[in-house]
Design a protein around this motif. Structure first.
Motif, PDB file in Angstrom:
ATOM      1  N   UNK A  32       0.827  -1.206   0.000  1.00  0.00           N
ATOM      2  CA  UNK A  32       0.000   0.000   0.000  1.00  0.00           C
ATOM      3  C   UNK A  32       0.860   1.254   0.000  1.00  0.00           C
ATOM      4  N   UNK A  33       1.946   1.226   0.770  1.00  0.00           N
ATOM      5  CA  UNK A  33       2.848   2.378   0.820  1.00  0.00           C
ATOM      6  C   UNK A  33       3.527   2.598  -0.525  1.00  0.00           C
ATOM      7  N   UNK A  34       3.952   1.505  -1.168  1.00  0.00           N
ATOM      8  CA  UNK A  34       4.607   1.642  -2.462  1.00  0.00           C
ATOM      9  C   UNK A  34       3.637   2.137  -3.526  1.00  0.00           C
ATOM     10  N   UNK A  35       2.391   1.656  -3.469  1.00  0.00           N
ATOM     11  CA  UNK A  35       1.405   2.123  -4.442  1.00  0.00           C
ATOM     12  C   UNK A  35       1.130   3.609  -4.258  1.00  0.00           C
ATOM     13  N   UNK A  36       1.048   4.053  -3.017  1.00  0.00           N
ATOM     14  CA  UNK A  36       0.790   5.458  -2.736  1.00  0.00           C
ATOM     15  C   UNK A  36       1.922   6.334  -3.243  1.00  0.00           C
ATOM     16  N   UNK A  37       3.157   5.890  -3.030  1.00  0.00           N
ATOM     17  CA  UNK A  37       4.314   6.708  -3.374  1.00  0.00           C
ATOM     18  C   UNK A  37       4.700   6.614  -4.846  1.00  0.00           C
ATOM     19  N   UNK A  38       4.595   5.411  -5.405  1.00  0.00           N
ATOM     20  CA  UNK A  38       5.138   5.186  -6.736  1.00  0.00           C
ATOM     21  C   UNK A  38       4.136   4.663  -7.760  1.00  0.00           C
ATOM     22  N   UNK A  39       2.980   4.260  -7.306  1.00  0.00           N
ATOM     23  CA  UNK A  39       2.044   3.578  -8.195  1.00  0.00           C
ATOM     24  C   UNK A  39       1.591   4.401  -9.378  1.00  0.00           C
ATOM     25  N   UNK A  89       3.087   6.892 -11.100  1.00  0.00           N
ATOM     26  CA  UNK A  89       4.094   7.012 -12.158  1.00  0.00           C
ATOM     27  C   UNK A  89       4.296   5.698 -12.900  1.00  0.00           C
ATOM     28  N   UNK A  90       4.283   4.584 -12.144  1.00  0.00           N
ATOM     29  CA  UNK A  90       4.483   3.282 -12.761  1.00  0.00           C
ATOM     30  C   UNK A  90       3.341   2.945 -13.707  1.00  0.00           C
ATOM     31  N   UNK A  91       2.102   3.155 -13.240  1.00  0.00           N
ATOM     32  CA  UNK A  91       0.940   2.873 -14.074  1.00  0.00           C
ATOM     33  C   UNK A  91       0.914   3.789 -15.295  1.00  0.00           C
ATOM     34  N   UNK A  92       1.266   5.041 -15.108  1.00  0.00           N
ATOM     35  CA  UNK A  92       1.298   5.980 -16.226  1.00  0.00           C
ATOM     36  C   UNK A  92       2.255   5.509 -17.315  1.00  0.00           C
ATOM     37  N   UNK A  93       3.401   4.990 -16.919  1.00  0.00           N
ATOM     38  CA  UNK A  93       4.358   4.487 -17.898  1.00  0.00           C
ATOM     39  C   UNK A  93       3.812   3.298 -18.661  1.00  0.00           C
ATOM     40  N   UNK A  94       3.126   2.389 -17.967  1.00  0.00           N
ATOM     41  CA  UNK A  94       2.567   1.219 -18.625  1.00  0.00           C
ATOM     42  C   UNK A  94       1.471   1.617 -19.613  1.00  0.00           C
ATOM     43  N   UNK A  95       0.622   2.576 -19.216  1.00  0.00           N
ATOM     44  CA  UNK A  95      -0.430   3.047 -20.123  1.00  0.00           C
ATOM     45  C   UNK A  95       0.186   3.720 -21.343  1.00  0.00           C
ATOM     46  N   UNK A  96       1.222   4.522 -21.129  1.00  0.00           N
ATOM     47  CA  UNK A  96       1.871   5.206 -22.246  1.00  0.00           C
ATOM     48  C   UNK A  96       2.418   4.221 -23.271  1.00  0.00           C
ATOM     49  N   UNK A  97       3.030   3.137 -22.795  1.00  0.00           N
ATOM     50  CA  UNK A  97       3.562   2.136 -23.716  1.00  0.00           C
ATOM     51  C   UNK A  97       2.435   1.500 -24.525  1.00  0.00           C
ATOM     52  N   UNK A 149      -8.103   4.917 -20.069  1.00  0.00           N
ATOM     53  CA  UNK A 149      -8.574   5.299 -18.730  1.00  0.00           C
ATOM     54  C   UNK A 149      -7.689   4.624 -17.707  1.00  0.00           C
ATOM     55  N   UNK A 150      -7.722   5.130 -16.479  1.00  0.00           N
ATOM     56  CA  UNK A 150      -6.910   4.509 -15.452  1.00  0.00           C
ATOM     57  C   UNK A 150      -7.499   4.719 -14.067  1.00  0.00           C
ATOM     58  N   UNK A 151      -6.899   4.065 -13.112  1.00  0.00           N
ATOM     59  CA  UNK A 151      -7.362   4.024 -11.730  1.00  0.00           C
ATOM     60  C   UNK A 151      -7.537   5.403 -11.120  1.00  0.00           C
TER      61      UNK A 151
END
Length: 318
Positions: free
Chosen positions: A76-83, A85-93, A311-313
């Motif tokens: 949960x902490x990692x998703x809050x801090x980094x989730x 940006x990580x998801x944005x990169x996956x959507x961009x690809x 779309x995303x979370x």
């Protein structure tokens, strides 16, 4: 030249920087800004995948004075801090893959190889992209960037004379020296360096020892990895460049003195022989670069989200 699309939202101030300087500095930085946001954190996604060994969110991953930290708290902490940006990169690809199909754009492996060669030869000492990403991940990011640039440049016409002129006037850009994938340990004294070398000879891992003992703070956390360096690199201590040329692949150097009086040890992971690219090999690359130079404003993959119904979370419009 007027833009062929109307989705650009970020203005780019005019610049007088020569294109020969921007080619090896600004261009890689533009690619790597996007890569860094995702690359350093990509591993986080792997931890979110369920597995039979870690099915329970109550699994204890750490304790502090008897107080536990569970896997669920950690994720949960990692998703809050980094989730985000990580998801944005996956959507961009994924969006860029859709754009490639929509506009019938192909990216050959040779094109990715060329970009990688330029990136390695112009790597800035403060940029850790190559160290943070696997070769597969890095190639994926470069491919997405190439698709973006090809979409933007597809309707811009560059005369053959301009391409030939740029190639002839900038030969040094296309003659890439041999580069060495290098890891480094820096110590305060020769005695400390010899002690570290003895540990390595007794079986210690270079990366582990670099984290524990290296005074080179920017690379210590990366296991000593300083990326690819060349003999012509101006932002690197000449002693390091000289040392790597004397070391065989998968071998470690003897201690050597650095320009600041401290001592270094290097390990050479990989050697990429120098390359000279012909006009035909880089013609498409130059044409695309000159076309992108003519765009009046900056465009990111996010500008294509609406077109491809992404779309995303987080629910925010891009």
């Amino acid at each position: 030249m007027k833009s062929t699309r109307n989705f650009r939202t970020t203005s780019t101030p005019p610049t007088n920087t020569p294109i020969t300087q921007r080619r090896l500095k600004t261009k890689p930085v533009l690619i790597l800004i996007a890569i860094l946001l995702v690359g350093n954190l990509f591993w986080f996604i792997l931890w979110l995948l369920p597995s039979k060994n870690h099915a329970s969110g109550d699994e204890i991953v750490a304790t502090v004075d008897g107080e536990v930290i569970t896997r669920q708290q950690w994720l949960s902490a990692m998703e809050t801090r980094y989730g985000k940006e990580t998801l944005q990169g996956l959507v961009n690809e994924a969006v860029m893959d859709k754009a490639a199909a929509q506009y019938k754009i192909k990216v050959a492996e040779e094109e990715v190889d060329l970009e990688l060669a330029f990136m390695r030869s112009s790597q800035d000492g403060t940029d850790t992209t190559i160290q943070n990403l696997s070769d597969k991940e890095l190639r994926q990011k470069i491919r997405a960037q190439l698709i973006l640039e090809k979409v933007l440049a597809k309707d811009i016409v560059i005369k053959e004379e301009a391409i030939e002129s740029f190639y002839n006037e900038n030969q040094s850009l296309f003659n890439i020296p041999t580069s060495y994938r290098t890891s480094l340990i820096v110590t305060e004294s020769k005695e400390d360096a010899e002690s570290a070398l003895k540990e390595l000879e007794n079986g210690s891992e270079f990366s582990v020892l670099a984290r524990e003992r290296s005074l080179h703070t920017s690379s210590a956390s990366l296991g000593g990895d300083i990326g690819f360096i060349t003999s012509q690199q101006t932002n690197m201590d000449p002693a390091i460049s000289a040392a790597v040329q004397k070391v065989k692949v998968k071998e470690t150097s003897k201690p050597f003195v650095l320009s600041d009086g401290r001592y270094g040890i290097v390990y050479v992971e990989e050697v990429l022989e120098g390359q000279s690219f012909t006009y035909e090999e880089v013609k498409g690359h130059i044409e695309r670069e000159l076309a992108v130079e003519q765009l009046p404003s900056a465009v990111a993959p996010e500008n294509f989200w609406e077109e491809f119904h992404a779309t995303w979370f987080y629910g925010e419009s891009k």
